[in-house]
Design a protein around this motif. Structure first.
Motif, PDB file in Angstrom:
ATOM      1  N   ARG A 112      18.349  68.271  40.720  1.00 60.52           N
ATOM      2  CA  ARG A 112      19.696  67.894  41.134  1.00 60.52           C
ATOM      3  C   ARG A 112      19.069  66.705  41.691  1.00 60.52           C
ATOM      4  O   ARG A 112      19.922  66.128  42.670  1.00 60.52           O
ATOM      5  CB  ARG A 112      20.012  69.332  42.056  1.00 60.52           C
ATOM      6  CG  ARG A 112      20.316  70.188  41.576  1.00 60.52           C
ATOM      7  CD  ARG A 112      20.044  71.310  42.169  1.00 60.52           C
ATOM      8  NE  ARG A 112      21.016  71.160  44.145  1.00 60.52           N
ATOM      9  CZ  ARG A 112      20.452  72.325  44.530  1.00 60.52           C
ATOM     10  NH1 ARG A 112      19.813  73.345  44.657  1.00 60.52           N
ATOM     11  NH2 ARG A 112      21.720  72.455  45.665  1.00 60.52           N
ATOM     12  N   ARG A 128      20.532  63.746  40.525  1.00 62.93           N
ATOM     13  CA  ARG A 128      21.243  63.871  40.662  1.00 62.93           C
ATOM     14  C   ARG A 128      22.859  63.623  42.152  1.00 62.93           C
ATOM     15  O   ARG A 128      22.875  62.611  43.045  1.00 62.93           O
ATOM     16  CB  ARG A 128      22.111  63.052  39.381  1.00 62.93           C
ATOM     17  CG  ARG A 128      22.988  61.902  38.845  1.00 62.93           C
ATOM     18  CD  ARG A 128      23.992  62.217  37.536  1.00 62.93           C
ATOM     19  NE  ARG A 128      24.515  61.255  37.142  1.00 62.93           N
ATOM     20  CZ  ARG A 128      24.275  60.130  36.815  1.00 62.93           C
ATOM     21  NH1 ARG A 128      23.221  59.652  36.058  1.00 62.93           N
ATOM     22  NH2 ARG A 128      25.355  59.115  37.070  1.00 62.93           N
ATOM     23  N   GLU A 129      22.791  65.174  42.080  1.00 64.43           N
ATOM     24  CA  GLU A 129      23.613  64.838  42.475  1.00 64.43           C
ATOM     25  C   GLU A 129      22.470  65.285  44.191  1.00 64.43           C
ATOM     26  O   GLU A 129      24.182  64.232  45.389  1.00 64.43           O
ATOM     27  CB  GLU A 129      23.732  67.290  42.808  1.00 64.43           C
ATOM     28  CG  GLU A 129      23.785  67.198  43.817  1.00 64.43           C
ATOM     29  CD  GLU A 129      23.211  69.213  44.724  1.00 64.43           C
ATOM     30  OE1 GLU A 129      23.411  70.080  43.350  1.00 64.43           O
ATOM     31  OE2 GLU A 129      23.485  69.284  46.105  1.00 64.43           O
ATOM     32  N   VAL A 174      24.315  61.476  44.501  1.00 62.90           N
ATOM     33  CA  VAL A 174      25.517  60.737  45.004  1.00 62.90           C
ATOM     34  C   VAL A 174      26.099  61.423  46.976  1.00 62.90           C
ATOM     35  O   VAL A 174      26.513  60.786  47.200  1.00 62.90           O
ATOM     36  CB  VAL A 174      26.514  62.255  43.771  1.00 62.90           C
ATOM     37  CG1 VAL A 174      27.395  62.406  44.466  1.00 62.90           C
ATOM     38  CG2 VAL A 174      26.214  62.081  43.029  1.00 62.90           C
ATOM     39  N   ARG A 175      25.486  62.763  46.831  1.00 61.85           N
ATOM     40  CA  ARG A 175      25.509  63.173  48.618  1.00 61.85           C
ATOM     41  C   ARG A 175      24.982  61.915  49.375  1.00 61.85           C
ATOM     42  O   ARG A 175      25.139  61.811  50.548  1.00 61.85           O
ATOM     43  CB  ARG A 175      24.619  64.661  48.634  1.00 61.85           C
ATOM     44  CG  ARG A 175      24.911  65.959  47.947  1.00 61.85           C
ATOM     45  CD  ARG A 175      24.439  66.725  48.108  1.00 61.85           C
ATOM     46  NE  ARG A 175      24.856  68.495  48.116  1.00 61.85           N
ATOM     47  CZ  ARG A 175      25.620  69.292  48.295  1.00 61.85           C
ATOM     48  NH1 ARG A 175      26.474  68.552  49.423  1.00 61.85           N
ATOM     49  NH2 ARG A 175      26.483  70.397  47.484  1.00 61.85           N
ATOM     50  N   LEU A 193      20.516  58.240  41.666  1.00 62.05           N
ATOM     51  CA  LEU A 193      21.721  57.800  41.035  1.00 62.05           C
ATOM     52  C   LEU A 193      21.752  57.784  39.689  1.00 62.05           C
ATOM     53  O   LEU A 193      22.360  58.099  39.007  1.00 62.05           O
ATOM     54  CB  LEU A 193      23.082  57.148  42.017  1.00 62.05           C
ATOM     55  CG  LEU A 193      23.509  57.494  42.852  1.00 62.05           C
ATOM     56  CD1 LEU A 193      24.210  56.303  43.762  1.00 62.05           C
ATOM     57  CD2 LEU A 193      24.971  58.535  42.789  1.00 62.05           C
ATOM     58  N   PHE A 226      32.576  55.839  41.312  1.00 57.96           N
ATOM     59  CA  PHE A 226      30.818  55.526  40.559  1.00 57.96           C
ATOM     60  C   PHE A 226      31.908  55.953  38.744  1.00 57.96           C
ATOM     61  O   PHE A 226      32.923  56.075  38.401  1.00 57.96           O
ATOM     62  CB  PHE A 226      30.311  56.265  40.032  1.00 57.96           C
ATOM     63  CG  PHE A 226      29.465  56.331  41.522  1.00 57.96           C
ATOM     64  CD1 PHE A 226      28.261  54.777  41.543  1.00 57.96           C
ATOM     65  CD2 PHE A 226      29.957  57.740  42.080  1.00 57.96           C
ATOM     66  CE1 PHE A 226      27.797  55.860  42.810  1.00 57.96           C
ATOM     67  CE2 PHE A 226      29.136  57.435  43.421  1.00 57.96           C
ATOM     68  CZ  PHE A 226      27.793  56.815  43.480  1.00 57.96           C
ATOM     69  N   ASN A 239      30.430  60.990  39.230  1.00 55.96           N
ATOM     70  CA  ASN A 239      29.434  62.024  39.966  1.00 55.96           C
ATOM     71  C   ASN A 239      30.062  62.564  40.974  1.00 55.96           C
ATOM     72  O   ASN A 239      30.017  63.031  42.379  1.00 55.96           O
ATOM     73  CB  ASN A 239      28.853  60.439  40.627  1.00 55.96           C
ATOM     74  CG  ASN A 239      27.868  60.250  40.148  1.00 55.96           C
ATOM     75  OD1 ASN A 239      27.108  60.903  39.112  1.00 55.96           O
ATOM     76  ND2 ASN A 239      26.962  58.721  39.833  1.00 55.96           N
ATOM     77  N   LEU A 240      31.044  63.423  40.762  1.00 56.62           N
ATOM     78  CA  LEU A 240      31.379  65.214  41.256  1.00 56.62           C
ATOM     79  C   LEU A 240      30.793  65.978  41.062  1.00 56.62           C
ATOM     80  O   LEU A 240      29.897  65.803  40.483  1.00 56.62           O
ATOM     81  CB  LEU A 240      33.060  65.128  40.709  1.00 56.62           C
ATOM     82  CG  LEU A 240      33.682  64.271  40.550  1.00 56.62           C
ATOM     83  CD1 LEU A 240      34.901  65.190  39.903  1.00 56.62           C
ATOM     84  CD2 LEU A 240      34.069  63.793  42.268  1.00 56.62           C
ATOM     85  N   LEU A 241      30.078  66.527  42.404  1.00 57.08           N
ATOM     86  CA  LEU A 241      29.816  67.783  42.335  1.00 57.08           C
ATOM     87  C   LEU A 241      29.934  68.809  41.380  1.00 57.08           C
ATOM     88  O   LEU A 241      31.112  69.019  41.476  1.00 57.08           O
ATOM     89  CB  LEU A 241      29.404  68.110  44.153  1.00 57.08           C
ATOM     90  CG  LEU A 241      28.909  66.761  44.897  1.00 57.08           C
ATOM     91  CD1 LEU A 241      28.758  67.468  46.300  1.00 57.08           C
ATOM     92  CD2 LEU A 241      27.282  66.427  44.886  1.00 57.08           C
ATOM     93  N   THR A 292      33.229  67.619  51.263  1.00 60.99           N
ATOM     94  CA  THR A 292      32.020  66.721  51.616  1.00 60.99           C
ATOM     95  C   THR A 292      32.086  65.717  52.218  1.00 60.99           C
ATOM     96  O   THR A 292      31.204  65.884  53.201  1.00 60.99           O
ATOM     97  CB  THR A 292      30.826  66.442  49.871  1.00 60.99           C
ATOM     98  OG1 THR A 292      31.033  68.136  49.699  1.00 60.99           O
ATOM     99  CG2 THR A 292      29.460  66.727  50.541  1.00 60.99           C
ATOM    100  N   TYR A 295      29.997  65.447  56.283  1.00 62.94           N
ATOM    101  CA  TYR A 295      28.660  64.300  55.999  1.00 62.94           C
ATOM    102  C   TYR A 295      28.486  63.300  57.762  1.00 62.94           C
ATOM    103  O   TYR A 295      28.224  63.320  58.323  1.00 62.94           O
ATOM    104  CB  TYR A 295      28.221  63.262  55.530  1.00 62.94           C
ATOM    105  CG  TYR A 295      27.843  64.677  54.234  1.00 62.94           C
ATOM    106  CD1 TYR A 295      26.620  65.731  54.620  1.00 62.94           C
ATOM    107  CD2 TYR A 295      27.616  63.661  52.854  1.00 62.94           C
ATOM    108  CE1 TYR A 295      26.811  66.607  53.653  1.00 62.94           C
ATOM    109  CE2 TYR A 295      27.241  64.885  51.962  1.00 62.94           C
ATOM    110  CZ  TYR A 295      26.315  66.302  52.475  1.00 62.94           C
ATOM    111  OH  TYR A 295      26.124  67.432  51.102  1.00 62.94           O
ATOM    112  N   ARG A 333      37.980  61.381  47.243  1.00 61.30           N
ATOM    113  CA  ARG A 333      36.604  61.424  48.091  1.00 61.30           C
ATOM    114  C   ARG A 333      35.969  59.974  49.113  1.00 61.30           C
ATOM    115  O   ARG A 333      35.482  60.346  49.830  1.00 61.30           O
ATOM    116  CB  ARG A 333      35.723  62.386  47.112  1.00 61.30           C
ATOM    117  CG  ARG A 333      34.355  62.582  47.583  1.00 61.30           C
ATOM    118  CD  ARG A 333      33.168  63.016  46.662  1.00 61.30           C
ATOM    119  NE  ARG A 333      33.053  61.794  45.793  1.00 61.30           N
ATOM    120  CZ  ARG A 333      31.996  61.984  44.898  1.00 61.30           C
ATOM    121  NH1 ARG A 333      31.441  63.719  44.654  1.00 61.30           N
ATOM    122  NH2 ARG A 333      31.266  60.851  44.286  1.00 61.30           N
TER     123      ARG A 333
END
Ligand code: ATP
Ligand code: MG
Lengths: 393, 224
Positions: free
Chosen positions: A297, A299-300, A303-304, A390, B93, B97-99, B110, B114, B158
């Motif tokens: 994860r 990449r996740e 992103v976060r 990323l 992006f 790059n979605l979850l 999300t 944060y 987002r």
């Protein structure tokens, strides 16, 4: 944030069910064995203590064992002396017993003839089913009366109605005793067995059944507000001073029960500690799967971070995931361990003692393992460079 | 002159690869004003993404200074940078790059999580943002149930949900067909008209020229 993290963790677990199950196996087995061992230990302990204490923890039996040197000390009056010396004692009763043949017409059997005082039944909580236990007057006047234990009564009087009839008790010659009572059935304990007993007045015993001056045993009853273990110790120290430990033996269910506690306690703690090692192995499994998860994860995580997650937020997410994982493993393990304990205890015929502390212990311990072994992978995740993460392929 | 929302001063970003130094950005100074709509253009490998990442505080320069809203980002810790990204910057992006495991709505919620926004307000604001990008009826879909254009709309929702002053998009139309790309560009244009500062990277000259201003870079330097 916490519940979101829990939700994320459950989501991650669900998305990879097979892997989750496999990685939890170590924790599940570890927790299940800890719970099973502690529960079984507690159940065995309860079962042992049950049989030790069946006759009542408050009863202490003293058997004179010495040679003739101290035989004179252990006379009937010594019961009163002992009671006077140890304040925790409520009552001391001298008892003498011997096996003898008892007969009623065609029916005869061997019974344990005990010479006891009139307070015997009441002090021991030994209930009368029919008739009434003999009186102090019967004792003083050395009447030939008997109270029959339930099994003995059944064998001698298969049709019932024993009270008011006569039985013959053989000792050198047969003597006739009037049955004044039939007792209720009472479970035997380690130091007292009731149902095959025939109870006659103490003085009748020593003068008419068997000519003895010494006492076979003393049954001391400890006051209900006193600690029976401390009382046993007080009796022991008094007797040791008086005649030395070689000349008597003392049987105290409370003391034995405490010993059983210690033995089973030590034993199951030892086994549980061994089982806890498998929990550690389970923890390593968790660490492994968390490291895989972080890598997968990457990449996740990038992103976060790009959308505003700080390192500590990422850390929290993965720590929570590890703890939720081990918590679920802990719950499954507890269920499994309880099930195993249930199967074993019911197969062995013990009562199952649920050990709540073992539940809390193993749930807490497995979560601590999640924290400990999840920490490194979570920190690794939190420290990932956002750009590298990323761009991770 | 209007205050710059984004300001780079002699920014360099070098990478050391084996025995080489790659000068991805080599002394760049640019100013982007509030409400500007800026395109960064240049050949592949010229340093466009590197520059975007520096503006977005995802990366730190080897030397030089990056100011966001007048604030020097040089001395900031990782936590402070995350905080700054959370409040002031929205990212879009090329690859969306979605979850993956959560719905469009949860994706949009999300960043608010944060930023410390409570659950009720998160939901409300995320719905608004999705409505704003025209995806009201796809909120409960997961990313793999959406088309490329729809995914990019979710990503834009987002990026804007926390109402950042800066919207950064690195080749946002790069993975989309021409028509969908045009729609996405229209959306950016609308968002810019609402007052947001938009910076986007594009290879497409037509798209670039449609923006209010262009920054061209080549070999890590701004072309005059
Ligand atoms: N992590 C890295 N390590 C080494 N070199 C890098 C790294 N990231 C980028 N570079 C190099 O820096 C230069 C600029 O890269 P950058 O990604 O900014 O280009 P770009 O203009 O975005 O290109 P494209 O249009 O293909 O996306 C390239 O030569 C690239 O190889
Ligand atoms: Mg690029």
């Amino acid at each position: 944030m916490f519940w979101e993290n829990v939700k994320l963790a459950l989501g991650a677990m669900k998305s990879n069910k097979m892997r989750t199950i496999l990685s939890l196996l170590g924790i599940v087995i570890g927790v299940a064995s800890v719970v099973a061992i502690l529960t079984l230990g507690a159940s065995v302990n309860a079962s042992i203590k049950g049989s030790i204490s069946a006759g009542g923890l408050e009863l202490v039996t003293i058997y004179p064992t010495g040679t003739s040197k101290y035989a004179s000390t252990f006379n009937e009056a010594f019961a009163e002396t002992l009671k006077g010396e140890v304040s925790a004692i409520q009552e001391v009763m001298p008892v003498n017993s011997h096996n003898a043949l008892i007969r009623n017409g065609q029916n005869s059997t061997n019974g344990n003839i005990s010479g006891v005082q009139s307070s015997f039944a009441q002090v021991l909580g030994y209930e009368v089913e029919q008739g009434s236990f003999f009186s102090m007057e019967d004792n003083i006047s050395k009447h030939q009366v008997v109270a029959l234990g339930s099994e003995l009564a059944k064998e001698l009087f298969p049709e019932g109605d024993a009270v008011g009839k006569y039985v013959s008790i053989f000792r050198n010659q047969a003597k006739s005793y009037l049955v004044v009572a039939v007792m209720e059935s009472k479970d035997a304990s380690l130091n007292l067995s009731y149902n095959y007993g025939a109870y006659i007045p103490y003085n009748t015993y020593t003068s008419r059944f068997m000519s003895v001056s010494s006492v076979g045993s003393y049954i001391a009853k400890i006051k209900s507000d006193q600690d029976p273990i401390a009382a046993s110790k007080a009796i022991t120290s008094y007797l040791d001073d008086l005649i030395g430990s070689d000349n008597y033996s003392l049987f105290s269910p409370a003391t034995l029960s405490e010993m059983a506690d210690q033995i089973t306690g030590t034993f199951s703690t030892f086994l549980a500690a061994i089982a806890a090692i498998s929990l550690l192995v389970g923890g390593i499994g968790i660490m492994n799967i968390m490291l895989v998860s972080v890598t997968e994860r990457t990449r996740e995580i990038g992103v976060r971070k790009a959308i505003g997650a700080s390192p500590s937020i990422i850390m929290g997410q993965f720590i929570t995931e590890a703890v939720v994982l081990t918590f679920v493993g802990g719950v499954i393990g507890i269920t499994l361990g309880t099930l195993i304990s249930y199967l074993v205890t019911s197969a062995m015929g013990w009562g199952m003692s649920i050990s709540v502390s073992s539940y809390l212990l193993s749930a807490g311990f497995s979560m601590a393992i999640g924290l400990f072994f999840g920490w490194y992978p979570a920190r690794k995740a939190s420290r990932l460079d956002p750009i590298d993460a990323l761009n991770y392929e | 002159m209007a205050i710059s929302v984004i300001s780079l001063r002699d920014v360099r970003r070098y990478y050391i690869v084996g025995d080489f130094i790659v000068r991805a950005l080599d002394g760049v100074s640019v100013d982007i004003g509030k409400g500007d709509f800026t395109a960064i253009m240049g050949p592949s490998g010229s340093g466009k993404s590197t520059m975007m990442n520096l503006i977005g505080c995802l990366d730190t320069p080897t030397s030089g200074k990056v100011f966001i809203d007048g604030e020097d980002t040089a001395g900031l810790e990782e936590d402070d940078l995350a905080f700054l990204r959370s409040r002031k910057i929205g990212f879009v992006f090329q690859q969306f790059n979605l979850l993956g495991r959560i719905s469009a709505l949860e994706n949009v919620m999300t960043p608010l999580l944060y930023a410390g926004v409570g659950p009720r307000e998160r939901r409300l604001r995320a719905k608004d943002a999705l409505e704003r990008v025209g995806l009201k009826d796809r909120m409960m879909h997961r990313p793999n149930e959406l088309s490329g254009g729809q995914k990019q709309r979710v990503a834009i929702a987002r990026a804007i949900v926390n109402n950042p002053s800066i919207l950064l998009a690195d080749e946002p139309t790069g993975a989309l067909d021409t028509k969908t790309g045009e729609q996405i560009m229209e959306l950016f244009s609308d968002l810019n008209k609402e007052g947001r500062t938009v910076v986007l990277v594009t290879h497409n000259v037509e798209i670039g020229m449609a923006c209010q201003q262009q920054i061209r870079i080549r070999d890590g330097k701004v072309e005059a």
